[in-house]
Design a protein around this motif. Structure first.
Motif, mmCIF file in Angstrom:
data_model
loop_
_atom_site.group_PDB
_atom_site.id
_atom_site.type_symbol
_atom_site.label_atom_id
_atom_site.label_comp_id
_atom_site.label_asym_id
_atom_site.label_seq_id
_atom_site.Cartn_x
_atom_site.Cartn_y
_atom_site.Cartn_z
ATOM 1 N N TYR A 160 36.295 42.677 34.285
ATOM 2 C CA TYR A 160 36.926 41.401 33.919
ATOM 3 C C TYR A 160 36.522 40.374 34.983
ATOM 4 O O TYR A 160 36.726 40.597 36.176
ATOM 5 N N ILE A 161 35.933 39.254 34.551
ATOM 6 C CA ILE A 161 35.485 38.232 35.511
ATOM 7 C C ILE A 161 36.231 36.937 35.259
ATOM 8 O O ILE A 161 36.272 36.444 34.120
ATOM 9 N N SER A 162 36.795 36.387 36.331
ATOM 10 C CA SER A 162 37.551 35.133 36.192
ATOM 11 C C SER A 162 36.614 33.981 35.802
ATOM 12 O O SER A 162 35.504 33.860 36.326
ATOM 13 N N ASN A 163 37.110 33.098 34.944
ATOM 14 C CA ASN A 163 36.319 31.941 34.492
ATOM 15 C C ASN A 163 35.979 30.962 35.620
ATOM 16 O O ASN A 163 35.177 30.055 35.412
ATOM 17 N N GLU A 164 36.605 31.148 36.796
ATOM 18 C CA GLU A 164 36.315 30.201 37.889
ATOM 19 C C GLU A 164 34.819 30.183 38.245
ATOM 20 O O GLU A 164 34.341 29.232 38.856
ATOM 21 N N VAL A 165 34.087 31.241 37.859
ATOM 22 C CA VAL A 165 32.670 31.314 38.252
ATOM 23 C C VAL A 165 31.740 30.575 37.284
ATOM 24 O O VAL A 165 30.550 30.410 37.571
ATOM 25 N N LEU A 166 32.243 30.167 36.128
ATOM 26 C CA LEU A 166 31.343 29.674 35.078
ATOM 27 C C LEU A 166 30.486 28.462 35.481
ATOM 28 O O LEU A 166 29.278 28.446 35.213
ATOM 29 N N PRO A 167 31.081 27.428 36.121
ATOM 30 C CA PRO A 167 30.230 26.271 36.462
ATOM 31 C C PRO A 167 29.079 26.652 37.391
ATOM 32 O O PRO A 167 27.944 26.207 37.195
ATOM 33 N N TYR A 168 29.373 27.501 38.388
ATOM 34 C CA TYR A 168 28.294 27.900 39.310
ATOM 35 C C TYR A 168 27.233 28.712 38.561
ATOM 36 O O TYR A 168 26.028 28.468 38.716
ATOM 37 N N LEU A 169 27.691 29.657 37.735
ATOM 38 C CA LEU A 169 26.710 30.483 37.012
ATOM 39 C C LEU A 169 25.811 29.619 36.146
ATOM 40 O O LEU A 169 24.593 29.808 36.125
ATOM 41 N N PRO A 193 46.197 32.048 33.860
ATOM 42 C CA PRO A 193 46.061 30.616 34.100
ATOM 43 C C PRO A 193 44.649 30.087 33.823
ATOM 44 O O PRO A 193 44.486 29.050 33.198
ATOM 45 N N LEU A 194 43.630 30.816 34.256
ATOM 46 C CA LEU A 194 42.257 30.344 34.052
ATOM 47 C C LEU A 194 41.538 31.095 32.942
ATOM 48 O O LEU A 194 40.574 30.605 32.385
ATOM 49 N N GLY A 195 41.976 32.302 32.701
ATOM 50 C CA GLY A 195 41.279 33.160 31.756
ATOM 51 C C GLY A 195 40.001 33.717 32.368
ATOM 52 O O GLY A 195 39.634 33.407 33.514
ATOM 53 N N GLY A 196 39.347 34.539 31.578
ATOM 54 C CA GLY A 196 38.122 35.148 32.081
ATOM 55 C C GLY A 196 37.336 35.742 30.938
ATOM 56 O O GLY A 196 37.586 35.451 29.768
ATOM 57 N N PHE A 197 36.390 36.617 31.274
ATOM 58 C CA PHE A 197 35.573 37.252 30.238
ATOM 59 C C PHE A 197 35.217 38.653 30.714
ATOM 60 O O PHE A 197 35.322 38.957 31.913
ATOM 61 N N SER A 198 34.809 39.487 29.767
ATOM 62 C CA SER A 198 34.467 40.849 30.179
ATOM 63 C C SER A 198 33.118 41.241 29.592
ATOM 64 O O SER A 198 32.809 40.939 28.435
ATOM 65 N N VAL A 199 32.337 41.864 30.438
ATOM 66 C CA VAL A 199 31.008 42.319 30.037
ATOM 67 C C VAL A 199 30.659 43.504 30.935
ATOM 68 O O VAL A 199 31.054 43.538 32.108
ATOM 69 N N ARG A 200 29.960 44.486 30.389
ATOM 70 C CA ARG A 200 29.642 45.681 31.196
ATOM 71 C C ARG A 200 28.685 45.334 32.336
ATOM 72 O O ARG A 200 27.720 44.579 32.132
ATOM 73 N N ARG A 201 28.918 45.912 33.489
ATOM 74 C CA ARG A 201 27.991 45.718 34.613
ATOM 75 C C ARG A 201 26.602 46.244 34.247
ATOM 76 O O ARG A 201 25.592 45.751 34.754
ATOM 77 N N TYR A 202 26.566 47.251 33.391
ATOM 78 C CA TYR A 202 25.294 47.812 32.929
ATOM 79 C C TYR A 202 24.423 46.708 32.329
ATOM 80 O O TYR A 202 23.213 46.652 32.566
#
Ligand SMILES: Cc1cc2nc3c(=O)[nH]c(=O)nc-3n(C[C@H](O)[C@H](O)[C@H](O)COP(=O)(O)OP(=O)(O)OC[C@H]3O[C@@H](n4cnc5c(N)ncnc54)[C@H](O)[C@@H]3O)c2cc1C
Length: 375
Positions: free
Chosen positions: A44-53, A86-95
């Motif tokens: 599970y990855i927090s959405n806070e990273v989206l702008p940088y990504l 509060p921010l939400g996030g997304f999930s994707v396999r590390r694979y």
């Protein structure tokens, strides 16, 4: 000679490599394993990273991640509370994610050495020399330690946290199980906690943290899951109705949340190598990506001659502390309570009386909203 040598190709190392290479730096990256590869992670990855990504061309959308915006928190009795994230996030396999970033790093021109562990690093006042297990030597003006929570290199560098016992193990498997795609659940059981969420291919990620001692006492993962995790009715139902797809659960040992030095003999640590937040916070990957953002920005200033090595190190320390020190503190406080039955029951009972507290607690271990972070 290369500008930057990066040790470790997880999220911190790959994001830094891509950021620097896209800005024109000559980047070397060493990864001791190969891609693609499964990792013990709740994914599970927090959405806070989206702008940088997206600023470095790593928008996760092509991987079709699941959007997650609700948290369910349960005590060992099964009593639970849920709240919007509060921010939400997304999930994707590390694979899939690490492989995608590896391909992006190759496309950005990063020189990548796979199956190449770094076994020693020296700094002579101007350049770093990195030694590989295969006997190779490589030089660079800067070096980053992005090699995760614990590596033999920590022993070689005599890092103080390495001397202390690491008492936790992390275990992960995928299940076919009917579970809402927008939810991440955090279920306590006596002696640990377990995260559950759906990943991009529809399988359900079940990843938990417990102690070496508890695993040893139960003798096997199956016995641990039947006797300890299944005390919690949510997990009991998952193990009864779900079908485990992973033939053998993945296990990592020696997990510790001790403080670490951010810089070791001028080697700049990044991601979990700089400090690991307990997984219950669901913020380790966002921190790895966030530290890559800070460090890569400063590295470019150094490489362009705008700041000295001393200023680079001082500013990295200041910015890293401002961004992450409080999160790590709160993560450790919450970690101290988790897995303790009475404390978890009391926490759920208290949160049911004051539900608005749960999103506030989540905020303590996360960064700012994407909009705020970019302003
Ligand atoms: C049980 C569990 C559940 C978790 N769940 C979540 C979650 O849901 N959300 C979240 O945000 N975080 C979660 N985390 C934390 C998250 O997985 C980490 O914070 C994140 O992977 C850190 O990324 P990194 O790039 O620093 O390290 P890593 O992803 O560990 O990458 C380090 C890389 O360095 C390589 N390496 C190591 N030593 C060397 C060497 N000497 N030479 C060359 N290469 C080397 C390794 O092979 C590895 O590929 C969880 C952790 C655990 C244990």
């Amino acid at each position: 000679m290369h500008d930057v040598a990066i040790i470790g190709g997880g999220l911190a190392g790959l994001a830094s490599a891509i950021h620097l290479a896209r800005a024109g730096a000559k980047v070397l990256l060493f990864e001791q394993h190969d891609y693609p590869r499964h990792k013990v992670c709740g994914e599970y990855i927090s959405n806070e990273v989206l702008p940088y990504l997206s600023s470095i061309g790593l928008d996760p959308a092509p991987l079709a991640p699941k959007a997650i915006n609700r948290l369910l928190f349960s005590a060992p009795s099964g009593k639970s509370i849920s709240a919007p994230l509060p921010l939400g996030g997304f999930s994707v396999r590390r694979y899939a994610l690490d492989e995608h970033w590896y391909q992006a790093a190759l496309a950005a021109g990063v020189e990548i050495h796979l199956l190449t562990p770094i076994i020693d690093v020296h700094f002579n006042g101007e350049t770093f020399t990195l030694k590989t297990r295969q006997g190779g030597e490589f030089q660079a003006r800067m070096a980053m330690g992005s090699y995760g929570k614990r590596s033999q290199l920590d022993r070689v560098l005599k890092r103080s946290f390495f001397q202390e016992k690491a008492r936790y193990v992390g275990i992960k498997a995928y299940y076919e199980y009917d579970f809402p795609s927008d939810l991440v659940a955090l279920h306590n059981f006596p002696g640990g906690y377990c995260g559950v969420s759906q990943v991009e291919n529809g399988l359900v990620n079940v990843a938990y943290l417990t102690s070496h001692a508890l695993l040893k006492r139960h003798g096997s993962i199956d016995a641990l899951e039947q006797q300890a995790l299944s005390v919690n009715p949510h997990l009991r139902e998952l193990f009864q109705l779900g079908e485990r797809i992973t033939p053998q659960p993945l296990v990592i040992s020696n997990v510790s949340f001790r403080s670490k030095a951010l810089i070791e003999n001028h080697l700049l640590m990044n991601g979990d190598a700089a400090g690991m937040i307990p997984p219950l916070a669901g913020n380790g990957m966002a921190m790895a990506i966030g530290s890559a953002e800070i460090l890569s920005g400063l590295a470019l200033l150094f490489l362009d001659g705008n700041i000295s090595r001393g200023q680079l190190e001082q500013q990295y320390q200041e910015q890293w502390n401002a961004m992450f020190r409080a999160r790590l503190f709160w993560g450790r406080q919450i970690q101290a309570m988790m897995g303790k039955t009475l404390a978890a029951e009391a926490a759920v009972a208290g949160l049911r009386l004051l539900p608005a507290l749960l999103p506030l607690i989540v905020k303590q271990t996360h960064g700012n909203s994407p909009q705020i972070a970019r302003q």
